[in-house]
Design an enzyme around this catalytic site. Sequence first.
Site, PDB file in Angstrom:
ATOM      1  N   ASN A   9       0.994  -1.302   0.043  1.00  0.00           N
ATOM      2  CA  ASN A   9       0.139  -0.116  -0.070  1.00  0.00           C
ATOM      3  C   ASN A   9       0.959   1.137   0.128  1.00  0.00           C
ATOM      4  O   ASN A   9       1.648   1.609   0.999  1.00  0.00           O
ATOM      5  CB  ASN A   9      -0.900  -0.097   1.271  1.00  0.00           C
ATOM      6  CG  ASN A   9      -1.883   1.453   1.463  1.00  0.00           C
ATOM      7  OD1 ASN A   9      -1.605   1.961   0.511  1.00  0.00           O
ATOM      8  ND2 ASN A   9      -2.358   1.345   2.575  1.00  0.00           N
ATOM      9  N   LYS A  11       0.143   4.251  -0.432  1.00  0.00           N
ATOM     10  CA  LYS A  11      -0.565   5.545   0.169  1.00  0.00           C
ATOM     11  C   LYS A  11      -0.419   6.582  -0.649  1.00  0.00           C
ATOM     12  O   LYS A  11      -0.203   6.481  -1.821  1.00  0.00           O
ATOM     13  CB  LYS A  11      -0.006   5.779   1.675  1.00  0.00           C
ATOM     14  CG  LYS A  11      -0.447   4.490   2.614  1.00  0.00           C
ATOM     15  CD  LYS A  11      -0.111   4.688   4.039  1.00  0.00           C
ATOM     16  CE  LYS A  11      -0.250   3.159   4.791  1.00  0.00           C
ATOM     17  NZ  LYS A  11      -0.082   3.500   6.281  1.00  0.00           N
ATOM     18  N   HIS A  95      -9.553   1.393   5.111  1.00  0.00           N
ATOM     19  CA  HIS A  95      -8.195   1.633   5.719  1.00  0.00           C
ATOM     20  C   HIS A  95      -8.307   2.398   7.021  1.00  0.00           C
ATOM     21  O   HIS A  95      -9.142   3.350   6.907  1.00  0.00           O
ATOM     22  CB  HIS A  95      -7.128   2.061   4.817  1.00  0.00           C
ATOM     23  CG  HIS A  95      -5.776   2.175   5.357  1.00  0.00           C
ATOM     24  ND1 HIS A  95      -5.339   3.067   6.253  1.00  0.00           N
ATOM     25  CD2 HIS A  95      -4.888   1.168   5.160  1.00  0.00           C
ATOM     26  CE1 HIS A  95      -3.990   2.806   6.768  1.00  0.00           C
ATOM     27  NE2 HIS A  95      -3.639   1.583   5.934  1.00  0.00           N
ATOM     28  N   GLU A  97      -6.634   4.951   7.970  1.00  0.00           N
ATOM     29  CA  GLU A  97      -6.517   6.327   7.799  1.00  0.00           C
ATOM     30  C   GLU A  97      -7.841   7.072   6.975  1.00  0.00           C
ATOM     31  O   GLU A  97      -8.099   8.172   7.165  1.00  0.00           O
ATOM     32  CB  GLU A  97      -5.220   6.517   6.739  1.00  0.00           C
ATOM     33  CG  GLU A  97      -4.138   6.405   7.319  1.00  0.00           C
ATOM     34  CD  GLU A  97      -2.754   5.734   6.693  1.00  0.00           C
ATOM     35  OE1 GLU A  97      -2.831   5.760   5.627  1.00  0.00           O
ATOM     36  OE2 GLU A  97      -1.681   5.389   7.427  1.00  0.00           O
ATOM     37  N   GLU A 167      -5.115  -4.374  10.758  1.00  0.00           N
ATOM     38  CA  GLU A 167      -4.135  -3.422  10.918  1.00  0.00           C
ATOM     39  C   GLU A 167      -4.414  -2.724  12.138  1.00  0.00           C
ATOM     40  O   GLU A 167      -5.370  -1.563  12.363  1.00  0.00           O
ATOM     41  CB  GLU A 167      -4.133  -2.543   9.795  1.00  0.00           C
ATOM     42  CG  GLU A 167      -3.922  -3.063   8.491  1.00  0.00           C
ATOM     43  CD  GLU A 167      -3.322  -2.196   7.665  1.00  0.00           C
ATOM     44  OE1 GLU A 167      -2.256  -2.398   7.039  1.00  0.00           O
ATOM     45  OE2 GLU A 167      -3.870  -1.017   7.305  1.00  0.00           O
ATOM     46  N   GLY A 173       2.663   2.556  10.582  1.00  0.00           N
ATOM     47  CA  GLY A 173       3.775   3.844  10.464  1.00  0.00           C
ATOM     48  C   GLY A 173       4.457   4.251  11.803  1.00  0.00           C
ATOM     49  O   GLY A 173       4.982   5.183  11.845  1.00  0.00           O
ATOM     50  N   SER A 212       3.632  -1.797  10.438  1.00  0.00           N
ATOM     51  CA  SER A 212       5.069  -1.763  10.485  1.00  0.00           C
ATOM     52  C   SER A 212       5.567  -3.165  10.293  1.00  0.00           C
ATOM     53  O   SER A 212       6.599  -3.576  11.094  1.00  0.00           O
ATOM     54  CB  SER A 212       5.476  -1.367  12.043  1.00  0.00           C
ATOM     55  OG  SER A 212       4.972   0.109  12.093  1.00  0.00           O
TER      56      SER A 212
HETATM   57  P1  13P Z   1       2.887   0.818   7.634  1.00  0.00           P
HETATM   58  O1  13P Z   1       3.504  -0.587   7.187  1.00  0.00           O
HETATM   59  O2  13P Z   1       3.816   1.901   7.004  1.00  0.00           O
HETATM   60  O3  13P Z   1       3.109   0.652   9.143  1.00  0.00           O
HETATM   61  O4  13P Z   1       1.683   0.858   7.239  1.00  0.00           O
HETATM   62  C1  13P Z   1       0.602  -0.234   7.392  1.00  0.00           C
HETATM   63  C2  13P Z   1      -0.467   0.213   6.688  1.00  0.00           C
HETATM   64  O5  13P Z   1      -1.139   0.835   6.831  1.00  0.00           O
HETATM   65  C3  13P Z   1      -0.612  -0.657   5.362  1.00  0.00           C
HETATM   66  O6  13P Z   1      -2.062  -0.406   4.882  1.00  0.00           O
END
Ligand code: 13P
Length: 249
Positions: A9, A11, A95, A97, A167, A173, A212
């Site tokens: 992903n 983003k 997601h 976010e 997640e 992140g 992560s």
């Molecule tokens: P990270 O791997 O950067 O923690 O992000 C995970 C994520 O949100 C994947 O959709």
Amino acid sequence: MRKKLLVGNWKMNGRRVMANELCAAIVNEMQNLKNIDVALCPPFILLDEARKMTAGSECMLGAQDLDMHDDGAYTGQVSAGMLKDAGCEWVIIGHSERRTLFGETNLTVGKKTKQALNRGLKPIVCVGETEDERKTGQETSIVQEQLQSVIDEIGIDSCKDITIAYEPVWAIGTGLTATPEEAQGMHSFIRKQLRSQHDETAKACRILYGGSMKQNNASSLLGCPDIDGGLIGGASLNADEFLGICRSA
Ligand code: 13P
């Protein structure tokens, strides 16, 4: 046996040059990654670049969101039909976010999941608790509610066609990964929720971990019995890191 699925992903990151280089490096390694599925989810605007670069390879494409409606007067939105046309097989839905920054609710996540299925896309439905919710012992009830609202919208029989991504928000992140025990615990809880409604679905449904995930923690997570792959953010922007995770699957 569920085949492992590794999804990058990206983003809101990348430019055409970066998409080009990253896809080329991944495609180049695909012949050595025979027993896993790999999909990349770049931003909408880089889908075409990624499609050209991955054409003819086993590397699949996905989007990071979709609109719940068919084409029409929805300024700024992107429909399932457009995503199919752009070469997408997969779409990430709900997601954290999108839930926290863009007001998505369990209801909209359910509707988007239904729309994706109706239009022939494979949804990756994200669930997960915040740090506060875990600290106050609410993690399972939160995840149960997020998942159940999707099941209620699409029906349990259709759940065999979705992928679930657990997640934990506190791990996204942050560099703080769930321990294999924490992740396996929640994955097994999710599978039990499916099993209580339909045994075959519970066996077939892939449940990915995200938060992560890196080369150095991937094998212990991916070795857990109910962890069927990863949804990878930051580490998917670096070909060596992403491929390292893929190899450990
Ligand atoms: P990270 O791997 O950067 O923690 O992000 C995970 C994520 O949100 C994947 O959709």
